[in-house]
Write a protein that holds these residues in place. Structure first.
Motif, PDB file in Angstrom:
ATOM      1  N   THR A 166       1.591 -14.940  77.184  1.00  0.00           N
ATOM      2  CA  THR A 166       1.078 -15.398  75.894  1.00  0.00           C
ATOM      3  C   THR A 166       1.075 -14.267  74.867  1.00  0.00           C
ATOM      4  O   THR A 166       0.817 -14.512  73.692  1.00  0.00           O
ATOM      5  CB  THR A 166      -0.353 -15.954  76.040  1.00  0.00           C
ATOM      6  N   ASP A 167       1.347 -13.063  75.319  1.00  0.00           N
ATOM      7  CA  ASP A 167       1.379 -11.926  74.395  1.00  0.00           C
ATOM      8  C   ASP A 167       2.669 -11.935  73.584  1.00  0.00           C
ATOM      9  O   ASP A 167       3.683 -12.482  73.991  1.00  0.00           O
ATOM     10  CB  ASP A 167       1.292 -10.599  75.163  1.00  0.00           C
ATOM     11  N   PHE A 168       2.606 -11.288  72.409  1.00  0.00           N
ATOM     12  CA  PHE A 168       3.805 -11.026  71.626  1.00  0.00           C
ATOM     13  C   PHE A 168       4.168  -9.558  71.791  1.00  0.00           C
ATOM     14  O   PHE A 168       3.299  -8.716  72.022  1.00  0.00           O
ATOM     15  CB  PHE A 168       3.585 -11.336  70.142  1.00  0.00           C
ATOM     16  N   ILE A 169       5.440  -9.258  71.666  1.00  0.00           N
ATOM     17  CA  ILE A 169       5.927  -7.890  71.734  1.00  0.00           C
ATOM     18  C   ILE A 169       6.263  -7.430  70.319  1.00  0.00           C
ATOM     19  O   ILE A 169       7.123  -8.018  69.658  1.00  0.00           O
ATOM     20  CB  ILE A 169       7.176  -7.769  72.629  1.00  0.00           C
ATOM     21  N   LEU A 170       5.562  -6.419  69.841  1.00  0.00           N
ATOM     22  CA  LEU A 170       5.842  -5.855  68.528  1.00  0.00           C
ATOM     23  C   LEU A 170       6.901  -4.766  68.690  1.00  0.00           C
ATOM     24  O   LEU A 170       6.604  -3.665  69.156  1.00  0.00           O
ATOM     25  CB  LEU A 170       4.563  -5.280  67.905  1.00  0.00           C
ATOM     26  N   GLY A 217      -4.734 -12.001  68.744  1.00  0.00           N
ATOM     27  CA  GLY A 217      -4.666 -10.842  67.853  1.00  0.00           C
ATOM     28  C   GLY A 217      -3.562 -10.985  66.833  1.00  0.00           C
ATOM     29  O   GLY A 217      -3.719 -10.618  65.662  1.00  0.00           O
ATOM     30  N   CYS A 218      -2.432 -11.540  67.260  1.00  0.00           N
ATOM     31  CA  CYS A 218      -1.306 -11.751  66.351  1.00  0.00           C
ATOM     32  C   CYS A 218      -1.656 -12.781  65.286  1.00  0.00           C
ATOM     33  O   CYS A 218      -1.335 -12.608  64.100  1.00  0.00           O
ATOM     34  CB  CYS A 218      -0.080 -12.201  67.140  1.00  0.00           C
ATOM     35  N   VAL A 219      -2.339 -13.852  65.686  1.00  0.00           N
ATOM     36  CA  VAL A 219      -2.745 -14.888  64.735  1.00  0.00           C
ATOM     37  C   VAL A 219      -3.697 -14.314  63.692  1.00  0.00           C
ATOM     38  O   VAL A 219      -3.544 -14.558  62.492  1.00  0.00           O
ATOM     39  CB  VAL A 219      -3.401 -16.074  65.466  1.00  0.00           C
ATOM     40  N   LEU A 220      -4.678 -13.539  64.154  1.00  0.00           N
ATOM     41  CA  LEU A 220      -5.632 -12.942  63.218  1.00  0.00           C
ATOM     42  C   LEU A 220      -4.942 -11.964  62.273  1.00  0.00           C
ATOM     43  O   LEU A 220      -5.217 -11.950  61.063  1.00  0.00           O
ATOM     44  CB  LEU A 220      -6.740 -12.221  63.994  1.00  0.00           C
ATOM     45  N   GLN A 221      -4.061 -11.154  62.822  1.00  0.00           N
ATOM     46  CA  GLN A 221      -3.338 -10.188  62.003  1.00  0.00           C
ATOM     47  C   GLN A 221      -2.473 -10.898  60.965  1.00  0.00           C
ATOM     48  O   GLN A 221      -2.435 -10.512  59.780  1.00  0.00           O
ATOM     49  CB  GLN A 221      -2.466  -9.310  62.912  1.00  0.00           C
ATOM     50  N   PHE A 222      -1.795 -11.939  61.400  1.00  0.00           N
ATOM     51  CA  PHE A 222      -0.949 -12.738  60.519  1.00  0.00           C
ATOM     52  C   PHE A 222      -1.772 -13.380  59.405  1.00  0.00           C
ATOM     53  O   PHE A 222      -1.413 -13.330  58.222  1.00  0.00           O
ATOM     54  CB  PHE A 222      -0.241 -13.798  61.373  1.00  0.00           C
ATOM     55  N   SER A 269      -4.075 -20.327  50.671  1.00  0.00           N
ATOM     56  CA  SER A 269      -2.636 -20.170  50.902  1.00  0.00           C
ATOM     57  C   SER A 269      -2.358 -19.648  52.299  1.00  0.00           C
ATOM     58  O   SER A 269      -1.405 -20.077  52.962  1.00  0.00           O
ATOM     59  CB  SER A 269      -2.036 -19.225  49.856  1.00  0.00           C
ATOM     60  N   ALA A 270      -3.195 -18.719  52.768  1.00  0.00           N
ATOM     61  CA  ALA A 270      -3.016 -18.179  54.123  1.00  0.00           C
ATOM     62  C   ALA A 270      -3.225 -19.262  55.176  1.00  0.00           C
ATOM     63  O   ALA A 270      -2.506 -19.314  56.182  1.00  0.00           O
ATOM     64  CB  ALA A 270      -3.986 -17.022  54.354  1.00  0.00           C
ATOM     65  N   LEU A 271      -4.204 -20.123  54.933  1.00  0.00           N
ATOM     66  CA  LEU A 271      -4.487 -21.204  55.882  1.00  0.00           C
ATOM     67  C   LEU A 271      -3.298 -22.153  55.992  1.00  0.00           C
ATOM     68  O   LEU A 271      -2.900 -22.557  57.098  1.00  0.00           O
ATOM     69  CB  LEU A 271      -5.736 -21.968  55.415  1.00  0.00           C
ATOM     70  N   ILE A 272      -2.693 -22.478  54.852  1.00  0.00           N
ATOM     71  CA  ILE A 272      -1.543 -23.385  54.843  1.00  0.00           C
ATOM     72  C   ILE A 272      -0.345 -22.762  55.554  1.00  0.00           C
ATOM     73  O   ILE A 272       0.257 -23.359  56.459  1.00  0.00           O
ATOM     74  CB  ILE A 272      -1.158 -23.756  53.396  1.00  0.00           C
ATOM     75  N   LEU A 273       0.021 -21.543  55.143  1.00  0.00           N
ATOM     76  CA  LEU A 273       1.208 -20.890  55.703  1.00  0.00           C
ATOM     77  C   LEU A 273       1.024 -20.560  57.180  1.00  0.00           C
ATOM     78  O   LEU A 273       1.966 -20.684  57.976  1.00  0.00           O
ATOM     79  CB  LEU A 273       1.524 -19.620  54.913  1.00  0.00           C
ATOM     80  N   CYS A 274      -0.172 -20.127  57.547  1.00  0.00           N
ATOM     81  CA  CYS A 274      -0.435 -19.778  58.949  1.00  0.00           C
ATOM     82  C   CYS A 274      -0.318 -21.022  59.838  1.00  0.00           C
ATOM     83  O   CYS A 274       0.294 -20.973  60.903  1.00  0.00           O
ATOM     84  CB  CYS A 274      -1.838 -19.166  59.056  1.00  0.00           C
ATOM     85  N   PHE A 294       6.393  -4.112  62.968  1.00  0.00           N
ATOM     86  CA  PHE A 294       5.297  -3.369  63.579  1.00  0.00           C
ATOM     87  C   PHE A 294       3.969  -4.112  63.480  1.00  0.00           C
ATOM     88  O   PHE A 294       2.949  -3.621  63.946  1.00  0.00           O
ATOM     89  CB  PHE A 294       5.167  -1.972  62.949  1.00  0.00           C
ATOM     90  N   PHE A 295       3.963  -5.309  62.865  1.00  0.00           N
ATOM     91  CA  PHE A 295       2.791  -6.175  62.908  1.00  0.00           C
ATOM     92  C   PHE A 295       3.245  -7.616  62.705  1.00  0.00           C
ATOM     93  O   PHE A 295       4.403  -7.884  62.362  1.00  0.00           O
ATOM     94  CB  PHE A 295       1.747  -5.755  61.868  1.00  0.00           C
ATOM     95  N   CYS A 296       2.348  -8.555  62.944  1.00  0.00           N
ATOM     96  CA  CYS A 296       2.694  -9.972  62.866  1.00  0.00           C
ATOM     97  C   CYS A 296       2.722 -10.428  61.411  1.00  0.00           C
ATOM     98  O   CYS A 296       1.701 -10.844  60.854  1.00  0.00           O
ATOM     99  CB  CYS A 296       1.692 -10.802  63.668  1.00  0.00           C
ATOM    100  N   GLU A 297       3.906 -10.362  60.826  1.00  0.00           N
ATOM    101  CA  GLU A 297       4.101 -10.767  59.437  1.00  0.00           C
ATOM    102  C   GLU A 297       4.998 -11.993  59.393  1.00  0.00           C
ATOM    103  O   GLU A 297       5.826 -12.200  60.278  1.00  0.00           O
ATOM    104  CB  GLU A 297       4.730  -9.630  58.635  1.00  0.00           C
TER     105      GLU A 297
END
Length: 315
Positions: free
Chosen positions: A10-14, A96-101, A155-160, A177-180
């Motif tokens: 379930t992890d992402f690789i940065l 963590g990726c979702v929160l960062q995004f 806007s963040a809620l919609i795009l996320c 280097f981060f979840c963008e």
């Protein structure tokens, strides 16, 4: 290089800069220094604006919000980035990726709107100086800032929500280097017309419209100042508006390139450079630009230090 190293599925690789491991120690050192400068610089502006009563004006109210925003923005990205640069793993949990995004979208969108609000404040200060305190009353300032924060959040809620609901077909490697958002969209294995239209529409609302308002404000300011042929007036306007215009140029120039281009555009080292610039370098430069070019802030720092020094001596 093994970037997985036993991470959960379930992890992402940065991926970050793992394709150039020889640069990672240098990048980590630069990022760490920039982060410290960001923390110190923006915290100083917040404290000085709060402690010095002469800075209790709309301009510094907005600047305090910008500094707080930059603190949150960099803190949502850099700590995890440093952990990945210093440690053997390059992973980040799904949560963590979702929160960062989400926070990157939220705070970035808020900054776009806040910079437009600050441009309107400069217009009122230069073009309507006699009515400035009436126009920019505390209630209006608070409503404008609240609108900027809520606009960024919405806007963040919609795009996320839209981005995370797109199928990734097992793809876990984030080419950044981060979840963008641009990097996460590259992981998607289907084409989404709705997503592209939404990104473009919100890009117009959050980027092009605020930028247009900023340019209009400074166009009117320039016309107003040119009517008064005074070098002192020009210097005063340059002092009050130059810092904000510099920040706008740095921030909007890079972020418009990243978010207004088509989804299928290439996003390799060039994209990482632009992302690195507006996520790490710009928040570091903001307090330096405002303090080095602003006599009011420098004078306030001197007054506060003088009072503290005098208090220490008297005690």
């Amino acid at each position: 290089m093994d970037t997985n190293n036993g991470s959960s599925t379930t992890d992402f690789i940065l991926l970050g800069f793992s394709d150039r491991p020889q640069l990672e120690p240098i990048i980590s050192g630069v990022v760490f220094i920039f982060y410290i400068v960001t923390l110190v610089g923006n915290t100083t502006i917040i404290l000085v604006s709060y402690l010095d009563t002469q800075l209790h004006t709309p301009m510094y109210f907005f600047l305090t919000n910008l500094s707080f925003l930059d603190l949150c923005y960099t803190s949502s990205i850099i700590p995890q980035m440093l952990v990945n640069l210093w440690g053997p793993t390059k992973s980040i949990t799904y949560g963590g990726c979702v929160l960062q995004f989400f926070f990157a979208l939220d705070l970035g969108s808020t900054e776009c709107l806040l910079l437009a609000v600050m441009a309107y404040d400069r217009y009122a200060a230069v073009c309507q100086p006699l009515h400035y305190t009436v126009i920019m009353n505390p209630q209006l300032c608070q409503k404008m800032v609240l609108t900027a924060w809520l606009g960024g959040f919405g806007s963040a809620l919609i795009l996320c929500s839209l981005t995370l609901n797109l199928p990734r077909c097992g793809h876990r490697k984030v080419d950044n280097f981060f979840c963008e958002m641009p990097a996460l969209l590259k992981m998607v294995c289907v084409y989404s017309k709705i997503m592209e239209i939404t990104v473009f529409a919100l890009g117009v609302i959050l980027l092009l419209v605020p930028l247009s308002l900023i340019l209009i404000s400074y166009g009117i300011i320039t016309q107003a100042v040119m009517r008064v042929k005074s070098k002192a007036r020009w210097r005063k306007v340059l002092n009050t508006c130059g810092s904000h215009l510099t920040v706008v140029t740095l921030f909007y120039g890079t972020i418009i390139y990243m978010y207004m281009k088509p989804q299928n555009s290439t996003f390799q080292d060039e994209g990482k450079f632009f992302t690195f610039f507006y996520t790490i370098i710009t928040p570091t430069l903001n307090p330096l630009i405002y303090t080095l070019r602003n006599k009011d802030v420098k004078s306030a720092v001197k007054r506060i230090l003088h009072v503290e020094k005098w208090s220490a001596k008297s005690s």
